[in-house]
Motif scaffolding. Structure first.
Motif, PDB file in Angstrom:
ATOM      1  N   GLY A   1       9.028   9.251   1.870  1.00 58.77           N
ATOM      2  CA  GLY A   1       7.921   8.110   0.655  1.00 58.77           C
ATOM      3  C   GLY A   1       7.287   9.426  -0.140  1.00 58.77           C
TER       4      GLY A   1
ATOM      5  N   ARG B   1       6.540  10.244  -9.150  1.00 53.59           N
ATOM      6  CA  ARG B   1       5.470   9.016  -8.392  1.00 53.59           C
ATOM      7  C   ARG B   1       4.584   9.249 -10.418  1.00 53.59           C
ATOM      8  NH1 ARG B   1       3.965   7.019  -4.888  1.00 53.59           N
ATOM      9  NH2 ARG B   1       1.924   7.255  -3.967  1.00 53.59           N
TER      10      ARG B   1
ATOM     11  N   PRO C   1       2.189   4.958   1.633  1.00 58.51           N
ATOM     12  CA  PRO C   1       2.867   5.145   0.505  1.00 58.51           C
ATOM     13  C   PRO C   1       4.237   6.024   1.942  1.00 58.51           C
ATOM     14  CG  PRO C   1       1.140   7.207   0.916  1.00 58.51           C
ATOM     15  CD  PRO C   1       0.187   5.900   1.068  1.00 58.51           C
TER      16      PRO C   1
ATOM     17  N   TYR D   1      10.286   2.686  -1.282  1.00 61.78           N
ATOM     18  CA  TYR D   1       8.858   3.160  -0.896  1.00 61.78           C
ATOM     19  C   TYR D   1       8.113   2.976  -1.579  1.00 61.78           C
ATOM     20  CZ  TYR D   1      10.691   5.184   3.498  1.00 61.78           C
ATOM     21  OH  TYR D   1      10.839   5.288   4.816  1.00 61.78           O
TER      22      TYR D   1
ATOM     23  N   SER E   1       7.130   5.264  -3.971  1.00 59.42           N
ATOM     24  CA  SER E   1       6.661   5.704  -5.324  1.00 59.42           C
ATOM     25  C   SER E   1       8.423   5.610  -5.956  1.00 59.42           C
ATOM     26  CB  SER E   1       6.847   7.520  -4.525  1.00 59.42           C
ATOM     27  OG  SER E   1       7.783   7.241  -3.465  1.00 59.42           O
ATOM     28  N   GLN E   2       9.015   4.515  -5.127  1.00 58.16           N
ATOM     29  CA  GLN E   2      10.517   4.619  -5.556  1.00 58.16           C
ATOM     30  C   GLN E   2      10.219   3.025  -6.621  1.00 58.16           C
ATOM     31  OE1 GLN E   2      12.413   3.957  -2.297  1.00 58.16           O
ATOM     32  NE2 GLN E   2      12.824   5.889  -2.857  1.00 58.16           N
ATOM     33  N   LEU E   3       8.855   2.478  -6.916  1.00 58.72           N
ATOM     34  CA  LEU E   3       8.914   1.080  -7.507  1.00 58.72           C
ATOM     35  C   LEU E   3       7.561   1.725  -8.809  1.00 58.72           C
ATOM     36  CD1 LEU E   3       7.729  -0.636  -4.003  1.00 58.72           C
ATOM     37  CD2 LEU E   3       9.585  -1.233  -5.465  1.00 58.72           C
TER      38      LEU E   3
ATOM     39  N   GLN F   1       4.602  -1.997  -7.474  1.00 54.30           N
ATOM     40  CA  GLN F   1       3.583  -1.775  -6.134  1.00 54.30           C
ATOM     41  C   GLN F   1       1.997  -2.797  -6.296  1.00 54.30           C
ATOM     42  OE1 GLN F   1       2.558   2.580  -5.864  1.00 54.30           O
ATOM     43  NE2 GLN F   1       4.063   3.065  -8.021  1.00 54.30           N
TER      44      GLN F   1
END
Lengths: 322, 267
Positions: free
Chosen positions: A300, A308, B104, B147, B149-151, B156
């Motif tokens: 993640g 991020r 996360p 995850y 962090s991939q959105l 999110q």
């Protein structure tokens, strides 16, 4: 060869001479000479008796010492240290002043005493409890003596000597190394827990999680990312510190056994070389394991994924720089 | 009239010597959407966080569905509830945060499944099926394995809404759900919230989106400096404000909406 562009022509592909680094070649030469000198020393000096080194490494007492006194002790001491350290960290962060003080005093004591000295102490616990240990009512002997029956004990079970209880001196070593490690792991775990954003606690609690559940499912798994790298260093340090078990002394241990052979044969350089090789092999394997663990707990947070957003509310934590 | 779902009476709260809530009253009926508006520092977010006891109140009472939040009356005295019972009260109140606060280390699906399984003790298979339906509903049926962090931020926040809905709450709290989003992502989150409102979800929304409040809210509450300045139907409060402070705030929001170089208003 490329030439400056003619007037009116747009400049094209660059075909320039790269900067030369002559001093790099000089340093390569110097280092090559030094390496050759070292190799020459290792091969020709008779004190490095390599066949004897291999023979020493192959002794069954040495292999047994490596498996039990080094590897097993590392595993068990780190287990005590990690579980104790996480517990201490949670206590330290507790709102209960008594609990956080207990944690502070524990850390103060076990960080302040050198491991070698501490092992000498935990190795001699048998002398401290000469009559053995038992489970019963605390201070019952006081009441017994007031009633004039000093031998009477309430609900006492399993009185036995510490040596019976511990099996061998190695348990004293594991207790000493484990408790000492717990003090260091407490600081590492605390830094890990504090690195997790407050919003994570709040999100977990807003979903109706208890504090314990939030800690176990949400906070600790994220703290692991910060905890694992320094813990890997602690494991490697612990593996090396098992050689301190000579303070007790523990005889089922690698360095003790090789030292014995060295003393008996006067081949001290060879037996020390054998110890060095054993420790290097073990720490190298641990470093590979550490790599995979760090990858596991980095889920993640991967660098391969899209950048991020800063607003995501997860602080990367100071410990990440370690 | 039946009992309102949320009833807050004379709620007060201080941080140290600073009194941030000075006697707030609020009633929210089941199925109603209430928008809390006001300048930053007015106490609206703090008040929202008091409703699910993320903040402990110093005075007044809050009831949600008849339950007194954070307190119990026994033997003629009030007792603060222990953590375990506060956690139980929170299970029926969903919350969406300004900064999403997704977990996360879990995928979108795992985020939504976590609380039903670990808190309510539902079977994983059943919880996953409902989680998939919820993610589908917020338009992320194809992103369940990603995850956080991939959105994107908007995605999110929609996962965060699905996560809160998975507990089947009686009440949803939104704490400035679009304030941390890039402007082009605000719409997708508001669309999901609009849909929830249309389905009869009881919602209390702290927001700066005046247009959203005007369109969706049944009741608008304007707060400033820890007190409710004005409340009523959105057309009245937003269209024809009676108080100077409300008018100033709305004027400032309008200039902010139209140009990004709005001069800071005096005072």
């Amino acid at each position: 060869m490329s030439t400056p562009a003619a007037p009116g022509e747009r400049p094209g592909r660059i075909d320039a001479v790269e900067v030369r680094h002559p001093w790099r070649w000089v340093s390569v030469a110097v280092i090559a000479v030094l390496v050759l000198m070292l190799a020459h020393l290792l091969v020709t000096n008779p004190a490095f008796d390599w066949s004897f080194t291999l023979e020493a490494m192959n002794q069954s007492t040495v292999i047994r010492g490596f498996l039990i006194g080094t590897l097993l002790t590392t595993v068990l001491s780190m287990t005590v240290g990690i579980l104790g350290g996480v517990l201490l960290a949670v206590l330290r962060l507790s709102e209960n002043r008594v609990l956080s003080s207990v944690s502070w005093v524990f850390t103060w004591f076990f960080r302040g005493v050198p491991r070698y000295v501490l092992l000498g102490f935990t190795g001699s616990l048998g002398a401290l409890f000469g009559t053995g240990l038992s489970i019963g009512v605390p201070f019952d002997f006081l009441f017994s003596s007031w009633f004039g029956t000093p031998e009477l004990r309430a609900f006492t079970i399993g009185q036995q000597s510490v040596y019976d209880l511990l099996g061998s001196t190695i348990v004293g070593g594991i207790v000493g190394l484990g408790l000492s490690e717990a003090a260091y792991m407490a600081e590492i775990a605390r830094a890990g827990i504090l690195s997790v954003d407050r919003g994570q606690h709040e999100a977990a609690e807003a979903l109706g999680m208890s504090r314990t559940l939030a800690m176990r499912r949400v906070v600790l798994p994220q703290a692991m990312r910060v905890i694992v790298p320094p813990t890997g260093n602690e494991v490697i340090a612990m593996l090396k510190d098992t050689s301190l078990l000579v303070a007790i002394p523990v005889t089922v241990e690698l360095f003790y056994q090789l030292g014995q052979i060295g003393q008996q044969t006067y081949q001290v350089v060879a037996t020390n070389m054998a110890a060095i090789l054993y420790y290097l092999i073990a720490t190298s394997i641990l470093m590979v394991g550490q790599y995979f663990l760090e990858r596991r707990f980095g889920r993640g947070f991967g660098t391969s994924t899209a950048a991020r957003p800063a607003a995501a509310g997860v602080s990367l934590g100071a410990g990440g720089a370690k | 009239m039946s009992e309102p779902l949320v009833r807050a009476v004379n709620v007060s709260k201080s941080f140290g010597h600073v009194e941030v809530l000075k006697g707030i009253d609020l009633e929210v009926d089941a199925g109603e959407v209430v928008c809390l508006l006001g300048p930053s520092g007015s106490g609206k977010t703090t008040f929202l966080r008091c409703i699910n006891h993320l903040e402990r109140i110093d005075g007044g009472r809050i009831w949600v569905d008849g339950d007194l939040i954070g307190l119990a009356e026994r033997g003629g005295r009030l007792h603060r509830l222990p953590d375990k019972q506060i956690a139980e009260q929170r299970r029926d109140i969903g919350m969406v945060f300004q900064r999403f606060n997704l977990f996360p280390h879990m995928t979108a699906l795992e985020n939504v499944v976590e609380a039903p399984v670990k808190v309510r003790g539902e079977k994983r298979a059943a919880a996953e099926q409902r989680a998939l339906a919820l993610l589908e509903r917020v338009g992320l049926g194809d992103r369940t394995g990603n995850y956080p962090s991939q959105l994107s931020g908007g995605q999110q926040q929609r996962v965060a809404i699905a996560r809160a809905l998975a507990m089947q709450p009686k009440l949803m709290l939104f704490d400035e759900p679009t304030s941390a989003l890039d402007p082009e992502l605000v719409g997708e989150v508001l669309a999901v919230m609009r849909e929830l409102a249309a389905d009869g979800t009881t919602m209390i929304v702290v927001t700066h989106e005046v247009a959203f409040a005007r369109e969706v809210a049944d009741q608008v509450v304007f707060m400033d400096a820890g007190v409710v300045v004005e409340r009523g139907r959105p057309d009245d409060v937003l269209g024809n404000p009676k108080h100077e402070r409300t008018r100033t705030f709305l004027a400032r929001m309008r200039t902010g909406e139209q140009t990004t170089s709005a001069p800071p208003a005096a005072g």
